[in-house]
Design a protein around this motif. Structure first.
Motif, PDB file in Angstrom:
ATOM      1  N   ASN A 197     -29.462 -35.553  -4.440  1.00 12.43           N
ATOM      2  CA  ASN A 197     -29.627 -36.905  -4.958  1.00 12.43           C
ATOM      3  C   ASN A 197     -31.015 -37.453  -4.658  1.00 12.43           C
ATOM      4  O   ASN A 197     -31.664 -37.041  -3.698  1.00 12.43           O
ATOM      5  N   TRP A 200     -33.301 -42.402  -7.805  1.00 14.87           N
ATOM      6  CA  TRP A 200     -33.105 -42.758  -9.208  1.00 14.87           C
ATOM      7  C   TRP A 200     -31.641 -43.121  -9.436  1.00 14.87           C
ATOM      8  O   TRP A 200     -30.741 -42.493  -8.895  1.00 14.87           O
ATOM      9  N   ALA A 201     -31.390 -44.115 -10.256  1.00 16.11           N
ATOM     10  CA  ALA A 201     -30.027 -44.543 -10.567  1.00 16.11           C
ATOM     11  C   ALA A 201     -30.042 -45.295 -11.891  1.00 16.11           C
ATOM     12  O   ALA A 201     -31.102 -45.571 -12.473  1.00 16.11           O
ATOM     13  N   GLU A 202     -28.880 -45.615 -12.360  1.00 11.95           N
ATOM     14  CA  GLU A 202     -28.772 -46.324 -13.635  1.00 11.95           C
ATOM     15  C   GLU A 202     -29.486 -47.673 -13.569  1.00 11.95           C
ATOM     16  O   GLU A 202     -29.287 -48.453 -12.637  1.00 11.95           O
ATOM     17  N   ARG A 268     -27.730 -33.909 -24.454  1.00 16.05           N
ATOM     18  CA  ARG A 268     -28.992 -34.546 -24.097  1.00 16.05           C
ATOM     19  C   ARG A 268     -29.661 -35.253 -25.290  1.00 16.05           C
ATOM     20  O   ARG A 268     -30.840 -35.584 -25.225  1.00 16.05           O
ATOM     21  N   TRP A 271     -31.192 -38.593 -24.257  1.00 16.31           N
ATOM     22  CA  TRP A 271     -31.918 -38.630 -22.981  1.00 16.31           C
ATOM     23  C   TRP A 271     -33.383 -39.015 -23.160  1.00 16.31           C
ATOM     24  O   TRP A 271     -34.101 -39.172 -22.180  1.00 16.31           O
ATOM     25  N   LEU A 329     -34.788 -36.157 -16.438  1.00 16.47           N
ATOM     26  CA  LEU A 329     -34.230 -37.459 -16.082  1.00 16.47           C
ATOM     27  C   LEU A 329     -33.846 -38.199 -17.362  1.00 16.47           C
ATOM     28  O   LEU A 329     -34.707 -38.463 -18.208  1.00 16.47           O
ATOM     29  N   ALA A 341     -34.098 -45.583 -16.025  1.00 11.26           N
ATOM     30  CA  ALA A 341     -33.300 -44.369 -15.921  1.00 11.26           C
ATOM     31  C   ALA A 341     -31.859 -44.653 -16.310  1.00 11.26           C
ATOM     32  O   ALA A 341     -31.320 -45.723 -16.004  1.00 11.26           O
ATOM     33  N   GLN A 342     -31.244 -43.714 -16.997  1.00  9.63           N
ATOM     34  CA  GLN A 342     -29.821 -43.845 -17.307  1.00  9.63           C
ATOM     35  C   GLN A 342     -28.952 -43.498 -16.106  1.00  9.63           C
ATOM     36  O   GLN A 342     -27.839 -43.991 -15.964  1.00  9.63           O
ATOM     37  N   SER A 343     -29.470 -42.632 -15.228  1.00  7.88           N
ATOM     38  CA  SER A 343     -28.734 -42.178 -14.050  1.00  7.88           C
ATOM     39  C   SER A 343     -29.699 -41.421 -13.161  1.00  7.88           C
ATOM     40  O   SER A 343     -30.909 -41.348 -13.443  1.00  7.88           O
ATOM     41  N   ASP A 344     -29.194 -40.853 -12.098  1.00  8.66           N
ATOM     42  CA  ASP A 344     -29.991 -39.945 -11.276  1.00  8.66           C
ATOM     43  C   ASP A 344     -30.110 -38.614 -12.017  1.00  8.66           C
ATOM     44  O   ASP A 344     -29.476 -38.399 -13.067  1.00  8.66           O
ATOM     45  N   THR A 346     -29.198 -34.985 -13.000  1.00  7.38           N
ATOM     46  CA  THR A 346     -27.872 -34.363 -13.046  1.00  7.38           C
ATOM     47  C   THR A 346     -27.828 -33.047 -12.283  1.00  7.38           C
ATOM     48  O   THR A 346     -26.766 -32.418 -12.204  1.00  7.38           O
TER      49      THR A 346
END
Length: 359
Positions: A197, A200-202, A268, A271, A329, A341-344, A346
């Motif tokens: 991890n 980065w996060a949503e 993706r 993305w 990312l 960012a959409q999320s961390d 993957t």
């Protein structure tokens, strides 16, 4: 006619009448005579019970002192702090700690070794014997003889009879692993999933590296590359391992190309933002930072070992020792038009490690 020593090849042992040894002659054609077996005579501990008990106390004392020093090494490791509460190491404190650990553990190992040597020299029987060359294979008789010799050696060492030496040695050897256990335990908590991890996060905005300014999608030109960091990186402490670790694994490269040049993998498709894609800046071979971008081919080259990645094709490896593509990312645009960012990631960023379970 007189025959010289070089002609008859026979050499008497010096003063055989004093040593009680028999004069030996070399066989014909052998220039080196058989010296025979040398009898060193009895040791003091073989004939003097007081000397034997004194040697036993010496050996047990060395083993016992080794036990004390092993415990002292653990105390020294705990007592001498090498870091401040903020996690900053002090060179002087590290030197004092290393000196204390070296002296205690080094002397403990030295005393165990010297005690074993003294035990062997003063108390164990050590007869000399000559063994003739035998065939390479071991017949049953030889194996039986080996077992008999082992049992005889066990009896001659007195390991079962000399309880003081035996118990002190076993005590020292039993305590010897304790410093290693303490050292390994003090390496810190298990990493858990920290390698997998990042911060980065949503919804986390992409900020330009160094200046930490948010980026709008409209500000990026075709073919442009920008190094970015997460906005959450600014919330970390100014000093300490947390900031250093994230600095090593959170950097991202932001590149803009034509949307029809992309070949996104399944899942993706969303993305990227109008051809703007984001990849980890950390090479998946040995973790070098990369940013040697070739606009016409969309290839990214690592300067360390020349691993080459195709950013238009999901960061796939097309050359070099790297075995995994660059992690991508997922990004989007927030309500104000800034890239987020959409999320961390993957998948874990950086070089492959055995816990990943795949190469």
């Amino acid at each position: 006619m007189t025959t010289s020593k070089s002609e008859d090849m026979s050499y008497p042992v010096d003063h055989p009448e004093q040593s009680g040894e028999v004069e030996h002659h070399a066989p014909a054609g052998d220039p080196i005579p058989d010296p025979g077996m040398h009898d060193p005579g009895p040791r003091l501990t073989d004939v003097d019970a007081k000397a034997q008990r004194r040697a036993e106390r010496q050996v047990a004392g060395m083993f016992g002192l080794a036990s004390v020093l092993i415990i002292a090494s653990i105390v020294a490791y705990v007592a001498f702090e090498i870091e401040t509460p903020e996690g900053v190491s002090n060179v002087g404190d590290v030197q004092v700690s290393n000196f204390a650990l070296g002296m205690t553990l080094g002397l403990a190992l030295l005393l165990i070794g010297v005690g074993a040597v003294q035990w062997s020299r003063a108390l164990m029987t050590s007869p000399e014997f000559a063994e003739k060359r035998k065939p390479l294979h071991s017949p049953v008789e030889a194996r039986n003889d080996s077992l008999a010799d082992f049992n005889l050696g066990t009896e001659e060492t007195g390991f079962g009879r000399r309880k003081m030496i035996r118990n002190s040695l076993l005590g020292a050897l039993a305590l010897l692993p304790l410093p290693a256990i303490v050292l390994l335990r003090d390496l810190g908590p298990l990493p858990g999933d920290t390698k997998e991890n990042t911060v980065w996060a949503e919804g986390v905005r992409l900020l330009t590296d160094v200046t930490f300014q948010p980026i709008r999608a409209s500000e990026l030109e075709l073919g442009q590359l920008v190094n970015v960091m997460p906005a959450t990186y600014q919330d970390l402490p100014d000093h300490g391992p947390a900031r250093i670790n994230e600095r090593a694994k959170s950097p991202v490269m932001l590149i803009r190309m034509l949307p029809d040049e992309l070949s996104p993998a399944e899942g993706r498709d969303n993305w990227h933002v109008d051809g703007i894609i984001a990849y980890s800046k950390i090479c998946t071979h040995t973790g070098c930072p990369i940013s040697l971008y070739e606009r016409t081919t969309h290839h990214m080259l690592c300067p360390c070992h020349q691993s080459t990645f195709d950013l238009a094709d999901n960061g796939k490896v097309i050359f070099g020792p790297a075995t995994r593509p660059l992690p991508q990312l997922p990004i989007a645009v927030d309500d104000e038009g800034f890239l987020v960012a959409q999320s961390d990631f993957t998948e874990p960023v950086g070089p492959t490690y055995w816990e990943r379970g795949r190469s």
